[in-house]
Design a protein around this motif. Structure first.
Motif, PDB file in Angstrom:
ATOM      1  N   TYR A   1       0.826  -1.263  -0.005  1.00 40.17           N
ATOM      2  CA  TYR A   1      -0.003  -0.074  -0.198  1.00 40.17           C
ATOM      3  C   TYR A   1       0.970   1.260   0.009  1.00 40.17           C
ATOM      4  CZ  TYR A   1       0.622  -0.488   5.080  1.00 40.17           C
ATOM      5  OH  TYR A   1       1.399  -0.647   6.212  1.00 40.17           O
ATOM      6  N   ARG A   2       2.195   1.281   0.136  1.00 41.87           N
ATOM      7  CA  ARG A   2       2.977   2.415   0.347  1.00 41.87           C
ATOM      8  C   ARG A   2       2.866   3.163  -1.038  1.00 41.87           C
ATOM      9  NH1 ARG A   2       7.614   0.414   1.391  1.00 41.87           N
ATOM     10  NH2 ARG A   2       7.356   0.378   3.719  1.00 41.87           N
ATOM     11  N   ASN A   3       3.227   2.479  -2.126  1.00 40.97           N
ATOM     12  CA  ASN A   3       3.227   3.192  -3.419  1.00 40.97           C
ATOM     13  C   ASN A   3       1.917   3.930  -3.643  1.00 40.97           C
ATOM     14  OD1 ASN A   3       6.061   2.733  -3.442  1.00 40.97           O
ATOM     15  ND2 ASN A   3       5.932   0.863  -4.484  1.00 40.97           N
ATOM     16  N   GLU A   4       0.942   2.755  -3.574  1.00 45.43           N
ATOM     17  CA  GLU A   4      -0.296   3.149  -4.149  1.00 45.43           C
ATOM     18  C   GLU A   4      -1.085   4.163  -3.443  1.00 45.43           C
ATOM     19  OE1 GLU A   4      -4.472   0.896  -5.678  1.00 45.43           O
ATOM     20  OE2 GLU A   4      -2.652  -0.371  -5.041  1.00 45.43           O
ATOM     21  N   PHE A   5      -0.906   4.114  -2.255  1.00 41.34           N
ATOM     22  CA  PHE A   5      -1.658   4.967  -1.224  1.00 41.34           C
ATOM     23  C   PHE A   5      -1.000   6.207  -0.510  1.00 41.34           C
ATOM     24  CE2 PHE A   5      -4.023   0.880  -1.524  1.00 41.34           C
ATOM     25  CZ  PHE A   5      -5.103   1.477  -2.502  1.00 41.34           C
ATOM     26  N   GLY A   6       0.501   6.014  -0.397  1.00 37.07           N
ATOM     27  CA  GLY A   6       1.599   7.051   0.128  1.00 37.07           C
ATOM     28  C   GLY A   6       1.171   6.925   1.486  1.00 37.07           C
ATOM     29  N   LEU A   7       1.157   5.755   2.120  1.00 43.82           N
ATOM     30  CA  LEU A   7       1.058   5.705   3.635  1.00 43.82           C
ATOM     31  C   LEU A   7       2.297   4.800   4.126  1.00 43.82           C
ATOM     32  CD1 LEU A   7      -2.790   4.495   4.215  1.00 43.82           C
ATOM     33  CD2 LEU A   7      -1.669   6.813   4.942  1.00 43.82           C
ATOM     34  N   LYS A   8       2.815   5.097   5.274  1.00 41.46           N
ATOM     35  CA  LYS A   8       3.817   4.620   5.881  1.00 41.46           C
ATOM     36  C   LYS A   8       3.321   3.700   7.042  1.00 41.46           C
ATOM     37  CE  LYS A   8       7.036   8.377   5.427  1.00 41.46           C
ATOM     38  NZ  LYS A   8       7.895   9.516   5.989  1.00 41.46           N
ATOM     39  N   ILE A   9       4.023   2.737   7.521  1.00 38.95           N
ATOM     40  CA  ILE A   9       3.575   1.639   8.324  1.00 38.95           C
ATOM     41  C   ILE A   9       3.016   2.290   9.550  1.00 38.95           C
ATOM     42  CG2 ILE A   9       4.194  -0.195  10.164  1.00 38.95           C
ATOM     43  CD1 ILE A   9       6.438  -1.132   7.969  1.00 38.95           C
TER      44      ILE A   9
END
Length: 152
Positions: free
Chosen positions: A31-39
Motif C-alpha cells: 500500500y505504500r506506493n499506491e496510497f502513500g502511507l507509511k507503516i
C-alpha cells in the motif's frame, strides 16, 4: 566480543522482531506506493477502522508504538483529511480520533490488499499451525503484560 560467534539468530525475541518487521514491510509495500502511507500511518488507520474513535493515548496502547510515532502518524492523517478529531467529553484535555469518510474509503481499499498479503505469507503454515501460533503469541503477550504489572 570481537570474534565470538553470535547466538542472536537463536534468540527468539530477536527473531520475532525481525520476522514481524519483514511481514509488516511486505504488507506495507502493498500500500505504500499506491496510497502513500507509511507503516505507522496505516497502523493507526487499521486500529481506528477496527475499533472506532480512540484517543491518542488509546492508540499508543493499541499499537504499542511510542507517543511520538502515533502523534506524527495522526498529524499526517489529519493533514490528508483521513482522520478527524472530536472533543472527548470525559476528558477535556484529549480528543477522539476517527476515520473520515475518505479514511473509511481508503481503509476499505487497503484492507483487502493487507489480507491478501497476509494469506500469501501465512500459506507457509497449515491452518493448525497458524492457529497454534496465534495461541502462543497470545500467551507471550499476556505474560509480558503480567510481568509489566508486577504479577510475575
Amino acid at each position: 566480543m570481537p570474534g565470538s560467534k553470535t547466538r542472536l539468530r537463536h534468540f527468539l525475541p530477536y527473531r520475532l522482531a525481525v520476522t514481524s518487521n519483514a511481514i509488516s514491510g511486505m504488507i506495507a509495500g502493498e500500500y505504500r506506493n499506491e496510497f502513500g502511507l507509511k507503516i505507522p500511518e496505516w497502523r493507526v488507520m487499521a486500529v481506528l477502522g477496527d475499533a472506532g474513535p480512540l484517543t491518542q493515548r488509546d492508540l499508543v496502547r493499541a499499537t504499542l508504538m511510542d507517543k511520538v510515532a502515533v502523534n506524527r502518524a495522526c498529524k499526517v492523517l489529519d493533514e490528508r483529511e483521513l482522520i478527524r478529531r472530536s472533543p472527548n467529553e470525559s476528558d477535556g484535555r484529549s480528543h477522539h480520533l476517527e476515520l473520515t469518510p475518505a479514511g473509511v474509503e481508503l481503509h476499505g481499499k487497503i484492507w483487502p490488499q493487507a489480507v491478501g498479503a497476509y494469506e500469501r505469507i501465512f500459506a507457509a503454515l497449515s491452518p493448525r499451525e497458524t492457529e497454534r501460533l496465534a495461541v502462543l503469541l497470545d500467551k507471550l503477550f499476556a505474560r509480558v503484560e503480567a510481568l509489566e504489572e508486577g504479577e510475575g
